[in-house]
Design a protein around this motif. Structure first.
Motif, PDB file in Angstrom:
ATOM      1  N   VAL A 184      36.969  30.847  42.187  1.00 44.90           N
ATOM      2  CA  VAL A 184      38.387  30.394  42.572  1.00 44.90           C
ATOM      3  C   VAL A 184      39.527  31.284  42.047  1.00 44.90           C
ATOM      4  O   VAL A 184      40.535  31.423  42.730  1.00 44.90           O
ATOM      5  CB  VAL A 184      38.548  28.997  41.868  1.00 44.90           C
ATOM      6  N   TRP A 185      39.350  31.897  41.049  1.00 44.34           N
ATOM      7  CA  TRP A 185      40.124  32.781  40.488  1.00 44.34           C
ATOM      8  C   TRP A 185      40.418  33.902  41.123  1.00 44.34           C
ATOM      9  O   TRP A 185      41.739  34.693  41.443  1.00 44.34           O
ATOM     10  CB  TRP A 185      40.015  33.236  38.898  1.00 44.34           C
ATOM     11  N   MET A 186      39.327  34.562  41.757  1.00 41.84           N
ATOM     12  CA  MET A 186      39.309  35.830  42.570  1.00 41.84           C
ATOM     13  C   MET A 186      39.859  35.572  43.994  1.00 41.84           C
ATOM     14  O   MET A 186      40.579  36.315  44.428  1.00 41.84           O
ATOM     15  CB  MET A 186      37.825  36.210  42.662  1.00 41.84           C
ATOM     16  N   ALA A 187      39.826  34.232  44.583  1.00 36.32           N
ATOM     17  CA  ALA A 187      40.362  33.912  45.716  1.00 36.32           C
ATOM     18  C   ALA A 187      41.841  33.786  45.774  1.00 36.32           C
ATOM     19  O   ALA A 187      42.657  34.039  46.714  1.00 36.32           O
ATOM     20  CB  ALA A 187      39.786  32.533  46.209  1.00 36.32           C
ATOM     21  N   PHE A 188      42.156  33.417  44.683  1.00 33.91           N
ATOM     22  CA  PHE A 188      43.704  32.981  44.540  1.00 33.91           C
ATOM     23  C   PHE A 188      44.644  33.671  43.522  1.00 33.91           C
ATOM     24  O   PHE A 188      45.833  33.532  43.644  1.00 33.91           O
ATOM     25  CB  PHE A 188      43.907  31.515  44.400  1.00 33.91           C
ATOM     26  N   GLY A 189      44.074  34.442  42.751  1.00 32.22           N
ATOM     27  CA  GLY A 189      44.567  34.850  41.482  1.00 32.22           C
ATOM     28  C   GLY A 189      44.654  36.491  41.304  1.00 32.22           C
ATOM     29  O   GLY A 189      45.111  37.269  40.652  1.00 32.22           O
TER      30      GLY A 189
END
Length: 387
Positions: free
Chosen positions: A229-234
């Motif tokens: 999730v962090w890779m997708a949005f951050g």
């Protein structure tokens, strides 16, 4: 010569990118349970005999398992020289800590039982714990840094410059996302070590290994999902812009590279690669359920599949990037601009095709011969041959 021409430069680069992944996965699958077992030892082994049981589950095979690490380093040096130069210099201090931990491990194995002294043995047990937990954590931290981009650039004459002060080469690695990646790596190998002990031990040691291994599997799955999730949005990704030749010269400054919104755009271009993170998550859940249910074989198989999926997901998501540069994207290393020559890759491939099956056949034979559970009776009645 005809065979050499059949394997194009582009094809050989992709093959060696894949073989590098195979070596890294092989190292994680084999030496991974060694490190996980060592890191679990203070929690799973409550007595000296129990800790000796744990040590003897990996004692006969750990040296062979660690050869995968040497093979991986050798493959990087021979097939991807710029990657070797940048990674081993940029991550120098972290690599030094990992190598120091690996040096401590054989010393601890050999010296632990030399004296029948609780204080002496406790100190070596701590050394074994460090030799397992520290590399497992730092390997994940390194991957987290690579995903975000490493602060280096090339000069016009291809001299490598690493940004920041010397201490930043270690302290600077410990940013929040990289620490999360380290947690994924550590928990994943603790899961793997717990699954290994579940099929190699019995009694109280096995019960504790199953309990702690299941907890580690749950942490690994949750941390891996959070990292996704962090890779997708951050985290910004990288992409090659403009025209480029996949069979062109190995010049890191030959391509134009720009940042993109997310690494996960790769799943739009190549939807089939979603199988890798799915395998990482489902394998981790399978290991959790197998350990909870007392099915060690299922847990160990699932643990292997999870590790395969997690590592493959990083490589497939980043392709064709191998080590992107955060300070100068144009200096980023890719499959197409950082390999050895066409002839070198071909000669290495021929050697690999000849010798790799021999190595894997011998390894399989060793595991077959040494298969079976280690019991307290084994280590107490064979004190001169057991660790």
């Amino acid at each position: 010569m005809i065979l050499h021409e059949f394997f194009s430069y582009e094809l050989l680069r992709v093959i060696w990118w894949g073989l590098l992944g195979v070596l890294l996965i092989g190292f994680a699958l084999t030496d991974g349970f060694d490190m996980g077992t060592a890191a679990l030892m203070p929690f799973v082994g409550k007595t000296d005999v129990e800790r000796r049981v744990i040590i003897n589950t990996v004692g006969p095979v750990w040296e062979g398992n660690q050869v995968w690490f040497v093979l991986g380093g050798g493959a990087i040096f021979a097939a991807w020289p710029p990657l070797y130069a940048v990674s081993f210099s940029g991550f120098y201090l972290a690599m030094f800590v990992v190598l120091a931990a690996f040096i401590v491990r054989p010393v601890a194995f050999k010296y632990r039982s030399k004296k029948d002294d609780p204080v002496w043995r406790t100190r070596w047990d701590r050394a074994l714990f460090i030799s397992g937990a520290v590399p497992a954590l730092l390997f994940g931290v390194a991957v987290g840094n690579v995903i975000q981009g490493v602060p280096f650039h090339f000069t016009d004459d291809l001299h490598t410059v690493y940004e920041g002060a010397w201490y930043a080469k270690f302290i600077g690695l410990l940013d929040p996302f990289s620490i999360l990646a380290g947690v994924v790596s550590l928990a994943m190998l603790l899961m793997h070590g717990g699954a290994w002990l579940a099929i190699k031990t019995e009694g109280a040691v096995q019960e504790r290994a199953r309990r702690y291994g299941a907890q580690a599997a749950l942490v690994a799955v949750i941390a891996y999902a959070l990292a996704g999730v962090w890779m997708a949005f951050g985290i910004e990704g990288f992409r090659i812009t403009g025209d480029y030749a996949t069979g062109g010269p190995s010049n890191p400054l030959h391509f134009e590279v720009a940042r993109t919104a997310s690494w996960l755009s790769a799943y739009t271009d190549r939807p089939w690669i979603a199988i890798a993170p799915a395998l990482g998550l489902l394998g981790g859940l399978g290991a959790f359920l197998g350990l909870r249910a007392g099915r060690g074989g299922l847990a160990f198989l699932s643990s292997n599949l999870s590790i395969l999926g997690v590592i493959a997901s990083v490589g497939l998501t980043m392709f064709p990037f191998i080590m992107p540069s955060s300070s100068d994207p144009r200096s980023s290393l890719t499959v197409w601009n950082s390999s050895s020559s066409h002839l070198t890759l071909f000669i290495m491939l021929v050697s690999t095709v000849i010798f790799m099956p021999m190595i894997m056949a011998y390894t399989a034979w060793v595991y077959k011969v040494l298969w079976g559970r280690v019991t307290e009776t084994d280590v107490t009645e064979n004190s001169h041959t057991a660790y």
